[in-house]
Design a protein around this motif. Structure first.
Motif, mmCIF file in Angstrom:
data_model
loop_
_atom_site.group_PDB
_atom_site.id
_atom_site.type_symbol
_atom_site.label_atom_id
_atom_site.label_comp_id
_atom_site.label_asym_id
_atom_site.label_seq_id
_atom_site.Cartn_x
_atom_site.Cartn_y
_atom_site.Cartn_z
ATOM 1 N N THR A 5 -5.306 4.559 14.337
ATOM 2 C CA THR A 5 -4.864 2.985 14.335
ATOM 3 C C THR A 5 -6.243 2.369 14.956
ATOM 4 O OG1 THR A 5 -3.549 1.414 15.473
ATOM 5 C CG2 THR A 5 -3.944 3.666 16.866
ATOM 6 N N ARG A 27 -16.112 2.743 2.943
ATOM 7 C CA ARG A 27 -14.583 3.163 2.418
ATOM 8 C C ARG A 27 -14.708 4.631 1.923
ATOM 9 N NH1 ARG A 27 -10.610 -0.137 2.876
ATOM 10 N NH2 ARG A 27 -9.172 1.170 1.489
ATOM 11 N N ASP A 33 -7.295 0.422 5.885
ATOM 12 C CA ASP A 33 -7.258 -0.916 6.873
ATOM 13 C C ASP A 33 -6.536 -0.639 8.053
ATOM 14 O OD1 ASP A 33 -8.444 -2.243 4.467
ATOM 15 O OD2 ASP A 33 -6.525 -2.719 3.691
ATOM 16 N N THR A 34 -5.943 0.530 8.326
ATOM 17 C CA THR A 34 -5.346 0.680 9.642
ATOM 18 C C THR A 34 -5.914 1.815 10.357
ATOM 19 O OG1 THR A 34 -3.574 2.089 8.737
ATOM 20 C CG2 THR A 34 -2.961 -0.119 8.907
ATOM 21 N N ILE A 35 -6.835 2.836 9.740
ATOM 22 C CA ILE A 35 -7.248 3.951 10.560
ATOM 23 C C ILE A 35 -8.808 3.175 10.881
ATOM 24 C CG2 ILE A 35 -8.342 6.062 10.086
ATOM 25 C CD1 ILE A 35 -6.006 6.602 7.855
ATOM 26 N N GLU A 69 -6.169 4.439 1.164
ATOM 27 C CA GLU A 69 -5.170 3.577 0.875
ATOM 28 C C GLU A 69 -4.642 3.064 2.020
ATOM 29 O OE1 GLU A 69 -1.768 5.413 -1.186
ATOM 30 O OE2 GLU A 69 -2.979 5.845 -2.970
ATOM 31 N N HIS A 70 -5.164 3.882 3.211
ATOM 32 C CA HIS A 70 -4.728 3.496 4.696
ATOM 33 C C HIS A 70 -6.121 3.043 5.485
ATOM 34 C CE1 HIS A 70 -0.747 4.642 4.046
ATOM 35 N NE2 HIS A 70 -1.081 5.586 3.457
ATOM 36 N N GLN A 97 -5.786 9.257 -0.940
ATOM 37 C CA GLN A 97 -4.644 8.938 -0.061
ATOM 38 C C GLN A 97 -5.172 8.196 1.077
ATOM 39 O OE1 GLN A 97 -2.810 12.902 -0.081
ATOM 40 N NE2 GLN A 97 -0.832 12.002 -0.764
ATOM 41 N N VAL A 98 -5.953 8.665 1.665
ATOM 42 C CA VAL A 98 -6.464 8.339 3.083
ATOM 43 C C VAL A 98 -7.141 6.866 2.821
ATOM 44 C CG1 VAL A 98 -8.541 8.489 4.531
ATOM 45 C CG2 VAL A 98 -7.149 10.567 4.085
ATOM 46 N N PRO A 141 -1.215 7.821 9.381
ATOM 47 C CA PRO A 141 -0.096 7.694 8.485
ATOM 48 C C PRO A 141 -0.226 8.375 7.184
ATOM 49 C CG PRO A 141 -2.059 6.137 8.350
ATOM 50 C CD PRO A 141 -2.157 7.014 9.638
ATOM 51 N N VAL A 142 -0.826 9.260 7.398
ATOM 52 C CA VAL A 142 -1.064 10.175 5.900
ATOM 53 C C VAL A 142 -0.717 11.861 6.509
ATOM 54 C CG1 VAL A 142 -2.740 8.965 4.762
ATOM 55 C CG2 VAL A 142 -3.664 10.393 6.584
#
Length: 147
Positions: A65, A98, A137-139, A134-135, A131-132, A122-123
């Motif tokens: 996070t 990214r 923005d929060t990691i 996609e997240h 998959q990572v 979140p993964v």
């Protein structure tokens, strides 16, 4: 855990990590270190025990996070130090692109064997780079460039 308990746990773990011999961060693995940042409001030094992951010849910090204090401190002031029993190494924390960030997170997830830490992401632990991504923005992901 409340903030007081977290601070006490971090202080205890910081003391232990600073007494351990500093082994190199292996590529594809991680090593416990102490991250020293500057408080984003106080400017005071802040020490946080943290796992540094080696991936592709570089060292990274990864957080599930972006809300953690050390993450917010690095975003405010990217100059930092990685502390160990052998001394402090100055670095500049850089948020990579990214693709690099996703690859570093996958490397971190593969190297980590602490169930409670893995469950904070979140993964799943066996997530792909896609998959990572996609997240991201929060990691939070930082590459540690030597200063």
């Amino acid at each position: 855990m409340d903030r007081t308990e977290i601070a006490a746990t971090n202080a205890s773990m910081t003391a232990r990590v600073l007494q351990m011999p500093a082994t190199p961060v292996p590529d594809g693995g991680y090593a416990l270190r102490v991250l020293r940042t500057r408080g984003r409001r106080s400017g005071e030094p802040r020490d946080t025990p943290i796992g540094v992951v080696g991936h592709g010849g570089a060292s990274y910090l990864v957080s599930p996070t972006g809300g953690r204090d050390w993450v917010r401190n690095l975003r405010a002031t990217p100059e930092c130090a990685i502390r160990s029993a052998t001394g402090d190494e100055p670095h500049r924390a850089v948020e990579p692109g990214r693709a690099e960030a996703a690859a570093a997170v996958v490397g971190y997830l593969r190297a980590l064997d602490v169930p409670w830490a893995l469950s904070a992401f979140p993964v799943p632990a066996d997530a792909t780079e896609e998959q990572v991504a996609e997240h991201l923005d929060t990691i939070a992901v930082f590459r540690l460039d030597p200063a």
